[in-house]
Scaffold this motif. Structure first.
Motif, PDB file in Angstrom:
ATOM      1  N   LYS A  83       0.831  -1.204   0.000  1.00  0.00           N
ATOM      2  CA  LYS A  83       0.000   0.000   0.000  1.00  0.00           C
ATOM      3  C   LYS A  83       0.870   1.261   0.000  1.00  0.00           C
ATOM      4  N   THR A  84       2.002   1.191  -0.626  1.00  0.00           N
ATOM      5  CA  THR A  84       2.902   2.336  -0.666  1.00  0.00           C
ATOM      6  C   THR A  84       2.872   2.958  -2.052  1.00  0.00           C
ATOM      7  N   THR A  85       3.987   3.457  -2.506  1.00  0.00           N
ATOM      8  CA  THR A  85       4.038   4.104  -3.816  1.00  0.00           C
ATOM      9  C   THR A  85       3.840   3.087  -4.930  1.00  0.00           C
ATOM     10  N   LEU A  86       2.923   3.393  -5.849  1.00  0.00           N
ATOM     11  CA  LEU A  86       2.663   2.513  -6.972  1.00  0.00           C
ATOM     12  C   LEU A  86       3.797   2.621  -7.989  1.00  0.00           C
ATOM     13  N   LYS A  87       4.437   1.503  -8.275  1.00  0.00           N
ATOM     14  CA  LYS A  87       5.525   1.477  -9.239  1.00  0.00           C
ATOM     15  C   LYS A  87       4.999   0.949 -10.575  1.00  0.00           C
ATOM     16  N   LEU A  88       5.097   1.758 -11.614  1.00  0.00           N
ATOM     17  CA  LEU A  88       4.579   1.382 -12.919  1.00  0.00           C
ATOM     18  C   LEU A  88       5.511   0.385 -13.603  1.00  0.00           C
ATOM     19  N   PRO A  89       4.977  -0.430 -14.512  1.00  0.00           N
ATOM     20  CA  PRO A  89       5.772  -1.501 -15.109  1.00  0.00           C
ATOM     21  C   PRO A  89       6.774  -1.007 -16.143  1.00  0.00           C
ATOM     22  N   GLU A  90       7.761  -1.841 -16.395  1.00  0.00           N
ATOM     23  CA  GLU A  90       8.705  -1.600 -17.492  1.00  0.00           C
ATOM     24  C   GLU A  90       8.127  -2.239 -18.744  1.00  0.00           C
ATOM     25  N   TRP A  91       8.072  -1.467 -19.844  1.00  0.00           N
ATOM     26  CA  TRP A  91       7.457  -1.970 -21.076  1.00  0.00           C
ATOM     27  C   TRP A  91       8.307  -3.060 -21.715  1.00  0.00           C
ATOM     28  N   PRO A  92       7.652  -4.038 -22.359  1.00  0.00           N
ATOM     29  CA  PRO A  92       8.413  -5.010 -23.148  1.00  0.00           C
ATOM     30  C   PRO A  92       9.152  -4.304 -24.286  1.00  0.00           C
ATOM     31  N   VAL A 246      -5.473  -5.619  -8.602  1.00  0.00           N
ATOM     32  CA  VAL A 246      -5.298  -4.262  -8.080  1.00  0.00           C
ATOM     33  C   VAL A 246      -5.656  -3.273  -9.182  1.00  0.00           C
ATOM     34  N   GLN A 247      -6.778  -2.587  -9.030  1.00  0.00           N
ATOM     35  CA  GLN A 247      -7.244  -1.596  -9.997  1.00  0.00           C
ATOM     36  C   GLN A 247      -6.427  -0.311  -9.847  1.00  0.00           C
ATOM     37  N   THR A 248      -5.951   0.252 -10.977  1.00  0.00           N
ATOM     38  CA  THR A 248      -5.185   1.502 -10.914  1.00  0.00           C
ATOM     39  C   THR A 248      -5.762   2.614 -11.779  1.00  0.00           C
ATOM     40  N   ASN A 249      -6.545   2.260 -12.824  1.00  0.00           N
ATOM     41  CA  ASN A 249      -7.064   3.259 -13.750  1.00  0.00           C
ATOM     42  C   ASN A 249      -8.338   3.908 -13.224  1.00  0.00           C
ATOM     43  N   VAL A 275      -1.268  -8.368 -21.507  1.00  0.00           N
ATOM     44  CA  VAL A 275      -0.914  -8.767 -20.146  1.00  0.00           C
ATOM     45  C   VAL A 275       0.584  -9.023 -20.150  1.00  0.00           C
ATOM     46  N   SER A 276       1.310  -8.290 -19.304  1.00  0.00           N
ATOM     47  CA  SER A 276       2.768  -8.345 -19.338  1.00  0.00           C
ATOM     48  C   SER A 276       3.341  -8.400 -17.927  1.00  0.00           C
ATOM     49  N   LYS A 277       4.319  -9.281 -17.740  1.00  0.00           N
ATOM     50  CA  LYS A 277       4.973  -9.441 -16.439  1.00  0.00           C
ATOM     51  C   LYS A 277       6.085  -8.419 -16.290  1.00  0.00           C
ATOM     52  N   ASP A 278       5.990  -7.569 -15.291  1.00  0.00           N
ATOM     53  CA  ASP A 278       7.023  -6.560 -15.059  1.00  0.00           C
ATOM     54  C   ASP A 278       8.329  -7.255 -14.674  1.00  0.00           C
ATOM     55  N   PRO A 279       9.418  -7.053 -15.427  1.00  0.00           N
ATOM     56  CA  PRO A 279      10.665  -7.771 -15.156  1.00  0.00           C
ATOM     57  C   PRO A 279      11.328  -7.375 -13.842  1.00  0.00           C
ATOM     58  N   ASN A 280      10.944  -6.253 -13.272  1.00  0.00           N
ATOM     59  CA  ASN A 280      11.560  -5.791 -12.032  1.00  0.00           C
ATOM     60  C   ASN A 280      10.859  -6.335 -10.785  1.00  0.00           C
ATOM     61  N   ILE A 281       9.537  -6.167 -10.717  1.00  0.00           N
ATOM     62  CA  ILE A 281       8.786  -6.580  -9.530  1.00  0.00           C
ATOM     63  C   ILE A 281       8.118  -7.929  -9.735  1.00  0.00           C
ATOM     64  N   GLY A 282       7.742  -8.247 -10.985  1.00  0.00           N
ATOM     65  CA  GLY A 282       7.163  -9.546 -11.271  1.00  0.00           C
ATOM     66  C   GLY A 282       5.662  -9.576 -11.375  1.00  0.00           C
ATOM     67  N   ILE A 292      -2.068   2.116 -21.652  1.00  0.00           N
ATOM     68  CA  ILE A 292      -2.951   2.569 -20.572  1.00  0.00           C
ATOM     69  C   ILE A 292      -3.082   1.451 -19.549  1.00  0.00           C
ATOM     70  N   GLN A 293      -2.515   1.647 -18.365  1.00  0.00           N
ATOM     71  CA  GLN A 293      -2.530   0.614 -17.329  1.00  0.00           C
ATOM     72  C   GLN A 293      -3.896   0.561 -16.644  1.00  0.00           C
ATOM     73  N   ILE A 294      -4.537  -0.615 -16.698  1.00  0.00           N
ATOM     74  CA  ILE A 294      -5.807  -0.796 -15.994  1.00  0.00           C
ATOM     75  C   ILE A 294      -5.553  -1.256 -14.563  1.00  0.00           C
ATOM     76  N   GLY A 295      -4.565  -2.114 -14.383  1.00  0.00           N
ATOM     77  CA  GLY A 295      -4.222  -2.621 -13.054  1.00  0.00           C
ATOM     78  C   GLY A 295      -3.332  -3.839 -13.177  1.00  0.00           C
ATOM     79  N   TYR A 296      -3.147  -4.575 -12.076  1.00  0.00           N
ATOM     80  CA  TYR A 296      -2.233  -5.715 -12.107  1.00  0.00           C
ATOM     81  C   TYR A 296      -2.649  -6.804 -11.131  1.00  0.00           C
TER      82      TYR A 296
END
Length: 403
Positions: A83-92, A246-249, A275-282, A292-296
């Motif tokens: 529940k802290t800062t939302l980290k956005l994904p790294e694009w493929p 987790v809804q973000t949009n 649907v893409s797996k963020d290589p940093n957080i997973g 446009i990120q809907i959520g994860y």
């Protein structure tokens, strides 16, 4: 003839027996009804979170704007520390996202078609109503798939790829409103899969559009997502009807009706989903359009999918609960694949994300076709420069060729 006093006594006894009999039937029924109402209210209190703002959709849906950290996902103990800062994904690498995804999102859902959106710091959540719970047979499994008919009663027209470690999938799906039996569904989706159903270790993420009147109370096609990590046994659910996604949009939400939709021999409307797996957080991110990120779905929800998907699938699925004859539930547009563009439903631009986070088109030769009732629903796989790897699919259900 008996004296009046005896007759009155007999009448009193008979009346008392009648009232006792009625009460013996009525009170248990009332108790059962009150017990169900109590369970329904408890479930509603668990699912629905306090709203900062409420939006009434033209189709009767209610959208609650809930504080980001109050949404259902964070009821999971393992997500409390997220529940802290939302980290956005790294694009493929190779995926063309827009430079600025914070600009106004185009309207693809009825509730936001008038320009409505949730305030900053909140997210839209489709409200679950008392009527929603009354329509289901098992309140405790609300939001989950019926495990008794998960496989046996379903028909598929899909393509599948396996043999690598997949970190994502992307496609364009045109949206229809197929005729559907009241207790059945018709959908078009992509699956990211690990494990198997038989071993009960099946992990899936499923996204696309769905017509499911028993679940939503209408025949509108809806944007939806689903997840499980144990072959639908105890984990996972649709949309945000349990802790998980987790809804973000602020303007696109899972479960709400899509607008516009395609018309036969007319204009086609598509949803562009990644649907893409963020290589940093997973975490597994759901992306619409050009970034446009809907959520994860947090990676901690899964076992096999915590690391990667073993296969990807794209296509149509229906429930067939017919006993002596096939259901009339349509798949796609309700027309067979050979009718082609503007008439048959389609998926186009099939792509995958590999374990190196590279965005790659899927070759036709790598795809397996799975069509279990070809006389009812079929599929035609193609490739060209305009649509990339693509396919038409669908059918009418019960017909002279589908009995």
């Amino acid at each position: 003839m008996a004296p009046p006093s005896i007759l009155m006594s007999m009448f009193f006894v008979v009346s008392l027996l009648f009232v006792t009999s009625v009460l013996s039937r009525t009170i248990p029924n009332q108790t059962i009804k009150l017990d169900k109402l109590s369970k329904i209210q408890a479930q509603l209190d668990k699912i629905n979170k306090p709203a900062v703002k409420t939006i009434n959709s033209p189709d009767g849906d209610i959208i609650d704007c809930v504080l980001f950290h109050d949404q259902p996902a964070f009821d999971l103990p393992e997500l409390k520390d997220q529940k802290t800062t939302l980290k956005l994904p790294e694009w493929p690498m190779g995926y063309n996202s827009s430079e600025d995804t914070t600009t106004r999102v185009e309207s693809i859902q009825l509730w936001s078609s008038s320009g409505e959106e949730c305030p900053e710091g909140t997210v839209p959540i489709l409200r679950t109503t008392e009527e929603d719970l009354f329509r289901v047979s098992n309140i405790t499994r609300f939001g989950k798939k019926d495990i008794q008919d998960t496989m046996d009663l379903h028909s598929y027209a899909i393509v599948s790829i396996r043999g690598d470690q997949y970190h994502g999938a992307k496609t364009n799906i045109n949206v229809w409103a197929p005729i559907t039996e009241p207790t059945e569904f018709s959908l078009a989706q992509m699956w990211l899969v690990s494990g198997t159903y038989d071993a009960k270790d099946l992990n899936t993420i499923e996204v696309g559009w769905q017509v499911y009147p028993q679940r939503y109370g209408s025949y509108n096609p809806r944007l939806f997502g689903y997840w499980t990590r144990d072959a639908y046994q105890t984990t996972g659910c649709y949309n945000t009807q349990c802790p998980g996604f987790v809804q973000t949009n602020k303007r696109i939400t899972l479960g709400a009706a899509i607008k516009p939709i395609s018309s036969y021999n007319g204009k086609q409307f598509e949803i562009d989903l990644l649907v893409s797996k963020d290589p940093n957080i997973g975490d597994w991110w759901l992306i619409y359009g050009s970034g446009i990120q809907i959520g994860y779905w947090p990676s901690s929800l899964f076992t096999g999918l915590e690391s990667h998907a073993e296969r990807l699938q794209f296509g149509g699925e229906i429930v067939n609960s017919g006993v002596n004859e096939h259901t009339t539930t349509q798949m796609g547009s309700g027309h067979f694949a050979e009718e082609g563009f503007g008439k048959a439903a389609y998926f186009k631009n099939l792509n995958l994300v590999n374990s190196f986070n590279e965005f790659i088109p899927i070759p036709v030769t790598n795809l397996e076709l799975i069509v279990d009732h070809p006389n009812c629903y079929n599929l035609s796989l193609l490739s060209n420069n305009d649509f990339g790897t693509h396919f038409y699919y669908g059918g009418p259900g019960r017909s002279p060729t589908c009995l």
